[in-house]
Design an enzyme around this catalytic site. Structure first.
Site, PDB file in Angstrom:
ATOM      1  N   ASP A  50      35.701  45.565  32.388  1.00 23.18           N
ATOM      2  CA  ASP A  50      35.521  46.301  33.809  1.00 23.18           C
ATOM      3  C   ASP A  50      34.386  45.941  34.335  1.00 23.18           C
ATOM      4  O   ASP A  50      33.298  45.282  33.721  1.00 23.18           O
ATOM      5  CB  ASP A  50      35.579  47.761  33.367  1.00 23.18           C
ATOM      6  CG  ASP A  50      35.380  48.427  34.685  1.00 23.18           C
ATOM      7  OD1 ASP A  50      35.719  48.301  35.891  1.00 23.18           O
ATOM      8  OD2 ASP A  50      34.501  49.604  34.647  1.00 23.18           O
ATOM      9  N   TYR A  70      29.926  51.855  44.509  1.00 23.36           N
ATOM     10  CA  TYR A  70      30.344  50.944  45.708  1.00 23.36           C
ATOM     11  C   TYR A  70      29.433  49.722  45.784  1.00 23.36           C
ATOM     12  O   TYR A  70      28.587  49.756  46.705  1.00 23.36           O
ATOM     13  CB  TYR A  70      30.368  51.523  47.051  1.00 23.36           C
ATOM     14  CG  TYR A  70      31.653  52.663  46.896  1.00 23.36           C
ATOM     15  CD1 TYR A  70      33.050  52.202  46.545  1.00 23.36           C
ATOM     16  CD2 TYR A  70      31.268  53.720  46.753  1.00 23.36           C
ATOM     17  CE1 TYR A  70      34.006  53.173  46.444  1.00 23.36           C
ATOM     18  CE2 TYR A  70      32.267  54.849  46.782  1.00 23.36           C
ATOM     19  CZ  TYR A  70      33.657  54.556  46.563  1.00 23.36           C
ATOM     20  OH  TYR A  70      34.784  55.414  46.340  1.00 23.36           O
ATOM     21  N   ARG A  99      45.894  48.109  40.949  1.00 22.64           N
ATOM     22  CA  ARG A  99      44.689  49.291  40.884  1.00 22.64           C
ATOM     23  C   ARG A  99      44.628  49.964  39.659  1.00 22.64           C
ATOM     24  O   ARG A  99      45.479  50.515  39.183  1.00 22.64           O
ATOM     25  CB  ARG A  99      44.705  50.194  42.060  1.00 22.64           C
ATOM     26  CG  ARG A  99      43.531  51.159  42.029  1.00 22.64           C
ATOM     27  CD  ARG A  99      43.812  51.888  43.496  1.00 22.64           C
ATOM     28  NE  ARG A  99      42.846  53.063  43.190  1.00 22.64           N
ATOM     29  CZ  ARG A  99      41.413  53.012  43.128  1.00 22.64           C
ATOM     30  NH1 ARG A  99      40.817  52.021  43.402  1.00 22.64           N
ATOM     31  NH2 ARG A  99      40.792  54.380  43.071  1.00 22.64           N
ATOM     32  N   LYS A 100      43.849  49.693  38.922  1.00 24.57           N
ATOM     33  CA  LYS A 100      43.745  50.661  37.495  1.00 24.57           C
ATOM     34  C   LYS A 100      43.885  52.150  38.125  1.00 24.57           C
ATOM     35  O   LYS A 100      43.106  52.671  38.935  1.00 24.57           O
ATOM     36  CB  LYS A 100      42.427  50.415  36.960  1.00 24.57           C
ATOM     37  CG  LYS A 100      42.391  49.054  36.181  1.00 24.57           C
ATOM     38  CD  LYS A 100      41.059  48.784  35.555  1.00 24.57           C
ATOM     39  CE  LYS A 100      39.917  48.460  36.748  1.00 24.57           C
ATOM     40  NZ  LYS A 100      38.568  48.037  35.823  1.00 24.57           N
ATOM     41  N   ASP A 129      31.992  47.356  37.431  1.00 18.48           N
ATOM     42  CA  ASP A 129      30.903  48.607  37.486  1.00 18.48           C
ATOM     43  C   ASP A 129      30.941  49.313  36.406  1.00 18.48           C
ATOM     44  O   ASP A 129      31.886  50.278  36.066  1.00 18.48           O
ATOM     45  CB  ASP A 129      31.241  49.438  38.911  1.00 18.48           C
ATOM     46  CG  ASP A 129      31.211  48.464  39.920  1.00 18.48           C
ATOM     47  OD1 ASP A 129      30.765  47.419  40.021  1.00 18.48           O
ATOM     48  OD2 ASP A 129      31.980  48.601  41.105  1.00 18.48           O
ATOM     49  N   SER A 167      37.984  49.640  45.906  1.00 21.65           N
ATOM     50  CA  SER A 167      38.491  50.417  46.891  1.00 21.65           C
ATOM     51  C   SER A 167      37.392  50.532  47.995  1.00 21.65           C
ATOM     52  O   SER A 167      37.760  51.367  48.953  1.00 21.65           O
ATOM     53  CB  SER A 167      38.883  51.773  46.410  1.00 21.65           C
ATOM     54  OG  SER A 167      37.636  52.557  45.954  1.00 21.65           O
TER      55      SER A 167
HETATM   56 MG   LIG Z   1      33.876  51.200  35.828  1.00 24.23          MG
END
Ligand SMILES: [Mg+2]
Length: 175
Positions: free
Chosen positions: A9, A20, A108-109, A11, A54
């Site tokens: 992953d 973001y 999208r997870k 972030d 997103s």
């Molecule tokens: Mg993350």
């Protein structure tokens, strides 16, 4: 010849999740993140990034920002001889502000689409692969794809990864 993979992953795993993130100047690597990618490379694993973005759907930034950030990350990794084999991101969201990004994406997870798309393009040995995420949605995606998931809750990412990856000596012993 199939190889195992580490699915990172982004972030909260590779970089600090300040919400973001899209500006290069604001990206802060997690401690040991670059070295973790290198450890995956050195152990003979594919290294992939799979990240929900997103912020694109929400109109906070655009896809070219995501791509520029990933190019910068790749360049910075290259300084220590580390390499991401593919960056996958999902810009969609069911409640998107930007209409063309408004949909429920299979990528999208917690959906596993970014992982399954990578499996189409790379010869991955899923049984020896691992996904590292900082949210339950990451682990749900891992489970849906049939790959072992690991929750990263802070600390040094390279240390964590080295404790999981087989050493070169393990490989020799198996052969
Ligand atoms: Mg993350």
């Amino acid at each position: 010849m199939k190889k195992p993979a580490v699915f990172f992953d982004r972030d909260g795993v590779l970089n600090e999740d300040d919400g973001y993130v899209f500006e290069i100047s604001k990206l802060k690597w997690i401690a040991g993140a670059r070295e973790a990618v290198k450890a995956a490379n050195d152990a003979g694993y594919f290294a992939f990034v799979i990240t929900n973005q997103s912020g694109v759907a929400r109109g906070l930034y655009q896809e070219h920002h995501v791509e520029a950030l990933h190019r910068w990350m790749a360049d910075d990794l290259a300084r220590i001889g580390a390499r991401i084999d593919a960056f996958e991101y999902c810009p969609y969201h069911p409640d998107a502000v930007i209409e063309r990004y408004r949909k429920t994406s299979y990528r999208r997870k917690p959906a596993p689409g970014m992982i399954t798309d990578l499996l189409e393009r790379f010869p991955v040995d899923l049984s020896r692969s691992i996904l590292i995420g900082d949210k339950l949605t990451d682990l749900d995606a891992a489970q849906a794809a049939g790959v072992r998931g690991l929750l990263f809750s802070g600390g040094d990412l390279a240390q964590l990864l080295r404790s999981i990856l087989p050493t070169k000596q393990d490989g020799l012993l198996k052969r």
